[in-house]
Design a protein around this motif. Structure first.
Motif, mmCIF file in Angstrom:
data_model
loop_
_atom_site.group_PDB
_atom_site.id
_atom_site.type_symbol
_atom_site.label_atom_id
_atom_site.label_comp_id
_atom_site.label_asym_id
_atom_site.label_seq_id
_atom_site.Cartn_x
_atom_site.Cartn_y
_atom_site.Cartn_z
ATOM 1 N N GLU A 1 0.822 -1.211 0.000
ATOM 2 C CA GLU A 1 0.000 0.000 0.000
ATOM 3 C C GLU A 1 0.859 1.266 0.000
ATOM 4 O OE1 GLU A 1 -2.483 -0.281 3.399
ATOM 5 O OE2 GLU A 1 -3.644 -1.995 2.640
ATOM 6 N N LYS A 2 2.112 1.133 0.439
ATOM 7 C CA LYS A 2 3.020 2.280 0.516
ATOM 8 C C LYS A 2 3.923 2.396 -0.722
ATOM 9 C CE LYS A 2 1.486 3.609 4.457
ATOM 10 N NZ LYS A 2 0.761 4.906 4.598
ATOM 11 N N GLY A 3 3.612 1.638 -1.756
ATOM 12 C CA GLY A 3 4.374 1.760 -3.000
ATOM 13 C C GLY A 3 5.623 0.911 -3.067
ATOM 14 N N VAL A 4 5.743 -0.094 -2.218
ATOM 15 C CA VAL A 4 6.867 -1.020 -2.277
ATOM 16 C C VAL A 4 6.602 -2.052 -3.377
ATOM 17 C CG1 VAL A 4 8.105 -2.845 -1.024
ATOM 18 C CG2 VAL A 4 7.519 -0.693 0.121
ATOM 19 N N VAL A 5 7.650 -2.384 -4.158
ATOM 20 C CA VAL A 5 7.475 -3.267 -5.311
ATOM 21 C C VAL A 5 8.181 -4.614 -5.155
ATOM 22 C CG1 VAL A 5 7.107 -1.365 -6.921
ATOM 23 C CG2 VAL A 5 9.437 -2.196 -6.507
ATOM 24 N N MET A 6 9.076 -4.758 -4.191
ATOM 25 C CA MET A 6 9.730 -6.042 -3.941
ATOM 26 C C MET A 6 10.299 -6.076 -2.537
ATOM 27 S SD MET A 6 13.295 -5.710 -3.795
ATOM 28 C CE MET A 6 14.013 -7.137 -4.565
ATOM 29 N N VAL A 7 10.489 -7.313 -2.015
ATOM 30 C CA VAL A 7 11.003 -7.513 -0.662
ATOM 31 C C VAL A 7 12.185 -8.480 -0.737
ATOM 32 C CG1 VAL A 7 10.479 -8.294 1.678
ATOM 33 C CG2 VAL A 7 8.704 -7.172 0.304
ATOM 34 N N GLU A 8 13.257 -8.107 -0.058
ATOM 35 C CA GLU A 8 14.477 -8.916 -0.074
ATOM 36 C C GLU A 8 14.724 -9.533 1.299
ATOM 37 O OE1 GLU A 8 19.168 -8.133 -1.272
ATOM 38 O OE2 GLU A 8 17.643 -6.593 -1.649
ATOM 39 N N GLN A 9 14.941 -10.837 1.315
ATOM 40 C CA GLN A 9 15.291 -11.633 2.490
ATOM 41 C C GLN A 9 14.544 -11.202 3.753
ATOM 42 O OE1 GLN A 9 17.627 -14.333 1.886
ATOM 43 N NE2 GLN A 9 16.442 -14.987 3.659
ATOM 44 N N PRO A 10 13.202 -11.389 3.781
ATOM 45 C CA PRO A 10 12.438 -10.933 4.939
ATOM 46 C C PRO A 10 12.679 -11.750 6.207
ATOM 47 C CG PRO A 10 11.024 -12.087 3.390
ATOM 48 C CD PRO A 10 12.344 -11.935 2.716
ATOM 49 N N MET A 11 12.990 -13.047 6.052
ATOM 50 C CA MET A 11 13.087 -13.922 7.216
ATOM 51 C C MET A 11 14.445 -14.606 7.283
ATOM 52 S SD MET A 11 9.249 -15.546 7.413
ATOM 53 C CE MET A 11 9.458 -15.745 9.184
ATOM 54 N N PRO A 12 14.815 -15.135 8.456
ATOM 55 C CA PRO A 12 16.100 -15.809 8.591
ATOM 56 C C PRO A 12 16.257 -16.973 7.613
ATOM 57 C CG PRO A 12 15.182 -15.355 10.755
ATOM 58 C CD PRO A 12 14.119 -15.011 9.753
ATOM 59 N N VAL A 13 17.488 -17.178 7.172
ATOM 60 C CA VAL A 13 17.794 -18.197 6.177
ATOM 61 C C VAL A 13 17.311 -19.578 6.617
ATOM 62 C CG1 VAL A 13 19.702 -19.436 5.071
ATOM 63 C CG2 VAL A 13 19.770 -16.943 5.244
ATOM 64 N N GLY A 14 17.447 -19.884 7.896
ATOM 65 C CA GLY A 14 17.094 -21.218 8.375
ATOM 66 C C GLY A 14 15.606 -21.515 8.405
ATOM 67 N N GLN A 15 14.758 -20.500 8.311
ATOM 68 C CA GLN A 15 13.306 -20.714 8.375
ATOM 69 C C GLN A 15 12.756 -20.951 6.965
ATOM 70 O OE1 GLN A 15 12.934 -17.498 12.034
ATOM 71 N NE2 GLN A 15 11.102 -17.892 10.816
ATOM 72 N N VAL A 16 13.169 -22.061 6.376
ATOM 73 C CA VAL A 16 12.837 -22.359 4.976
ATOM 74 C C VAL A 16 11.332 -22.547 4.792
ATOM 75 C CG1 VAL A 16 13.205 -23.971 3.072
ATOM 76 C CG2 VAL A 16 15.101 -23.386 4.594
ATOM 77 N N ASP A 17 10.694 -23.316 5.666
ATOM 78 C CA ASP A 17 9.253 -23.561 5.528
ATOM 79 C C ASP A 17 8.460 -22.255 5.668
ATOM 80 O OD1 ASP A 17 9.749 -26.240 5.158
ATOM 81 O OD2 ASP A 17 9.333 -26.808 7.237
ATOM 82 N N ASP A 18 8.881 -21.412 6.596
ATOM 83 C CA ASP A 18 8.203 -20.126 6.764
ATOM 84 C C ASP A 18 8.391 -19.243 5.531
ATOM 85 O OD1 ASP A 18 7.252 -20.756 9.286
ATOM 86 O OD2 ASP A 18 8.975 -19.886 10.316
ATOM 87 N N ALA A 19 9.582 -19.281 4.951
ATOM 88 C CA ALA A 19 9.846 -18.486 3.757
ATOM 89 C C ALA A 19 8.986 -18.951 2.591
ATOM 90 C CB ALA A 19 11.327 -18.562 3.385
ATOM 91 N N ALA A 20 8.835 -20.266 2.430
ATOM 92 C CA ALA A 20 7.993 -20.808 1.364
ATOM 93 C C ALA A 20 6.531 -20.437 1.590
ATOM 94 C CB ALA A 20 8.159 -22.327 1.287
ATOM 95 N N TRP A 21 6.087 -20.529 2.834
ATOM 96 C CA TRP A 21 4.712 -20.139 3.188
ATOM 97 C C TRP A 21 4.486 -18.672 2.844
ATOM 98 C CZ3 TRP A 21 2.621 -16.456 6.418
ATOM 99 C CH2 TRP A 21 1.305 -16.618 6.821
ATOM 100 N N LEU A 22 5.454 -17.835 3.157
ATOM 101 C CA LEU A 22 5.333 -16.404 2.917
ATOM 102 C C LEU A 22 5.329 -16.097 1.423
ATOM 103 C CD1 LEU A 22 5.268 -13.597 4.276
ATOM 104 C CD2 LEU A 22 7.770 -13.596 4.154
#
Length: 382
Positions: free
Chosen positions: A241-262
């Motif tokens: 909503e604030k005009g962001v177009v991409m997100v880089e590495q939001p979560m810790p590397v080890g949280q693979v399942d959470d990253a896939a869910w996200l």
């Protein structure tokens, strides 16, 4: 008996070698000996530490710094010189001493043909299981040398159209609201997209400060700063909503399942940064991230970066080319790949005050690749 051209060439080589004053950690090339003896020319390596001075204190979610350690590399061959560098921001865990120790083991004199790039770089890679920045320095210098021998920049050798080079993001590091506002005002008229470092409790405040100052699109780099996937998803919807177009590495590397869910639920593309280092890391990230951020200092250089780009495309993943805090040497090397990427974050040379080179430029926010051979850089006189 030498002809006049060879005589003049040898004289120039001797004069050039005589001007090279040894520096700490340096190996001064004696390539003129081979040339005078009539033997085949051999590659010779020289390197020395060079500390990068930042224009502003650079802060991410886990640390701040005002300098970046760096090692400059030069490869000499038959009157040509190729330039490279190893940049070592804190999170890489590499040191000047370690890089110089690695480079001290590299013996390029065993190779009489720099065009044997696969053999040379496989040899360099075999010297240790780590040291990606040191390996990248040799790789970049070798590419610069070979491009100069061919008389062409690498984007042309690879068949890329320089007109397709994208806009580069410009990074606004974490700081006080007043300083971030000032930084934004300084660069908003020069760039088409800005990058914001997040990952702290006041993320929304930081975005609001920038959004109050400019309407430019934003990219955000969280540097693994969000630990809860539900919080991360809520933030991403708010950021859109604030005009962001991409997100880089939001979560810790080890949280693979959470990253896939996200990634499955995110309305914005999510790029792996710390989660991807080299070519072998790319296939497992399919379905975990939307795309990958390729950095020469992580992947050992241009050769592997080119392979990673092609593999990611084959896997239907998006590609971003990034950098560390670097001189125009390494940034211009990375820029050779930029016509083929979705996002470019090649502002590392713009963040320092003691660049040794002139190379890739930014005009109206877009990358302008130099029409010069190799990686397209020129050593500045100091």
């Amino acid at each position: 008996m030498q002809n006049r051209r060879q005589f003049l060439k040898n004289a120039a080589l001797i004069a050039a070698a005589g001007t090279l004053a040894p520096e700490a950690g340096a190996r001064v090339p004696m390539f003129h000996v081979n040339a005078l003896a009539g033997a085949k020319p051999r590659m010779m390596l020289r390197f020395f530490p060079y500390e990068l001075q930042l224009r502003h204190t650079f802060t991410v979610s886990s640390y701040s710094r005002t300098t970046t350690p760096d090692v400059q590399v030069e490869i000499y061959y038959d009157g040509y010189v190729g330039y490279g560098e190893a940049s070592m921001p804190q999170y890489l865990g590499q040191t000047v001493e370690g890089v110089c120790a690695f480079l001290g083991k590299v013996d390029l004199s065993q190779f009489d043909d720099p065009f044997r790039m696969d053999d040379i770089l496989a040899y360099v890679d075999s010297l240790s299981d780590a040291d990606p920045a040191a390996k990248a320095a040799v790789d970049i210098a070798l590419h610069d040398l070979v491009g100069k021998l061919m008389g062409q920049p690498w984007y042309k050798i690879w068949g890329f159209n320089p007109a397709n080079a994208p806009s580069t993001t410009y990074t606004i590091g974490i700081d006080t609201p007043e300083v971030m506002r000032k930084k934004t005002e300084e660069c908003a008229q020069k760039f088409n997209i800005l990058k914001v470092k997040l990952g702290r409790p006041n993320d929304k405040e930081m975005v609001e400060v920038i959004r109050d100052t400019t309407t430019l699109p934003l990219a955000v780099d969280v540097n693994q700063g969000w630990k809860d996937r539900d919080y991360a998803l809520d933030m991403i919807y708010w950021l859109r909503e604030k005009g962001v177009v991409m997100v880089e590495q939001p979560m810790p590397v080890g949280q693979v399942d959470d990253a896939a869910w996200l990634a499955e639920r995110s309305p914005l593309p999510i790029f792996a940064d710390e989660a991807v280092q080299r070519l072998r890391d790319v296939p497992p990230l399919k379905g975990v991230y939307t795309g990958i951020n390729i950095k020469l200092m992580k992947c050992t250089g241009m050769r592997e970066a080119w392979k990673m780009l092609n593999l990611a495309r084959a896997l239907d993943m998006r590609v971003m080319i990034g950098c560390m805090t670097e001189t125009s040497c390494a940034v211009s090397a990375a820029a050779q790949l930029s016509p083929m990427v979705d996002f470019a974050d090649l502002d590392g040379n713009l963040l320092i005050s003691n660049d040794r080179f002139e190379g890739v430029q930014v005009k109206d926010g877009r990358l302008v690749l130099p029409n010069a051979p190799g990686i397209g850089v020129r050593l500045l006189s100091r």
